[in-house]
Design an enzyme around this catalytic site. Structure first.
Site, PDB file in Angstrom:
ATOM      1  N   TYR A  58       0.832  -1.191   0.000  1.00  0.00           N
ATOM      2  CA  TYR A  58       0.000   0.000   0.000  1.00  0.00           C
ATOM      3  C   TYR A  58       0.872   1.250   0.000  1.00  0.00           C
ATOM      4  CZ  TYR A  58      -3.559  -3.372   1.563  1.00  0.00           C
ATOM      5  OH  TYR A  58      -4.392  -4.455   1.679  1.00  0.00           O
ATOM      6  N   HIS A 116       0.779 -11.775   0.840  1.00  0.00           N
ATOM      7  CA  HIS A 116      -0.278 -10.979   0.223  1.00  0.00           C
ATOM      8  C   HIS A 116      -1.047 -11.748  -0.859  1.00  0.00           C
ATOM      9  CE1 HIS A 116      -1.351  -6.471  -0.320  1.00  0.00           C
ATOM     10  NE2 HIS A 116      -2.390  -7.221  -0.527  1.00  0.00           N
TER      11      HIS A 116
END
Length: 282
Positions: A58, A116
């Site tokens: 992010y 992830h």
């Protein structure tokens, strides 16, 4: 509202976490938004949404820096989740990525560290690194994200793979594919699902049936969408907002008591899966 406590979910390692937390996708991308993002996260903490989810992906670490600012002086209140890129998830690379995340977060430990999504590195190597990080105290538990059923079943065959503590997946009213097999499979094994994009980045909020039911409960469509997920056993919901007011609105979703009849209406508007589907991702 806010009379009801946020329900909790127990991870396989015994940790109790709130079923309603906070996401940070897209935070840290615009410096002019930083104060607002930090204030929103702190408001969420004040309201008991003490699980914060972030990732090195992010804003290329920018979101982790925002989280680090938000939890400064409050680390012991927070259950901190972050994620490693799949291309960093080698035996050595996972540990190095975790060290970088810890530095950006300004802490000495991550409570739950996730892969992830599935990449090219061997699962056994990633799990070995996760277990080493646990032993060193740098993470409390580890899990995965965007793993479909075949990935989860393979994970359980690798050494220490059964220590997986969560699978974070795309799950909301309009994306219910996990209910066919993944959710019951995880519930049976007491592996929590973490639902990201629980309001489909706002796209479902204009659905007329969702609006109608929300009005009947003097609630917002987003609150009803969150309440739908909070009804599910073993599901942790992580809406993202940069607004303190919206964080308070999200918190009030736990107070909604929607009738079976209205849930049936929503089932008709957003049908559950009738067959197995590939896992969806955003």
């Amino acid at each position: 509202m806010r009379d009801d406590a946020i329900p909790t979910i127990q991870l396989p390692n015994g940790a109790e976490v709130p079923a309603l937390g906070q996401g940070t996708w897209n935070m840290g991308e615009n410096p002019t938004e930083a104060k607002r993002e930090i204030a929103s996260l702190r408001t969420g903490l004040d309201l008991g949404m003490t699980l914060i989810d972030t990732a090195e992906m992010y804003a290329e670490g920018g979101a982790e820096k925002i989280v680090g600012e938000a939890i400064q002086g409050r680390r012991d209140e927070v259950f901190l989740v972050s994620k490693v890129y799949p291309w960093n998830a080698s035996r050595k690379g996972t540990i190095e990525a975790c060290e970088r995340s810890l530095s950006r977060l300004g802490t000495d430990r991550i409570d739950l560290y996730l892969l992830h999504w599935r990449g090219d590195h061997r699962l056994a190597d990633t799990v070995e690194a996760f277990e080493a990080l646990k032993t060193s105290g740098k993470i409390g538990a580890w899990g995965v994200s965007n793993f479909d059923m075949d990935d989860m079943e393979e994970l359980l065959t690798v050494p220490a793979g059964r220590n997986v503590a969560a699978n974070q997946v795309l799950y909301n009213l309009s994306r219910r594919g996990v209910e066919y097999e993944m959710l019951p499979w995880c519930q049976e094994r007491q592996i929590p699902l973490m639902a990201y994009s629980p309001i489909e980045q706002g796209r479902i909020l204009h659905h007329p049936e969702l609006i109608r039911i929300a009005k009947a409960y003097q609630a917002t469509p987003a609150q009803v969408a969150l309440a739908f997920l909070l009804e599910r056993d073993g599901v942790i919901v992580i809406p993202k907002t940069s607004s303190a007011a919206r964080a308070a609105e999200n918190r009030d979703a736990v107070s909604l008591d929607i009738t079976d009849e209205d849930w049936a209406v929503l089932d008709a508007a957003f049908p559950p899966p009738a067959r197995k589907r590939p896992l969806e991702m955003l």
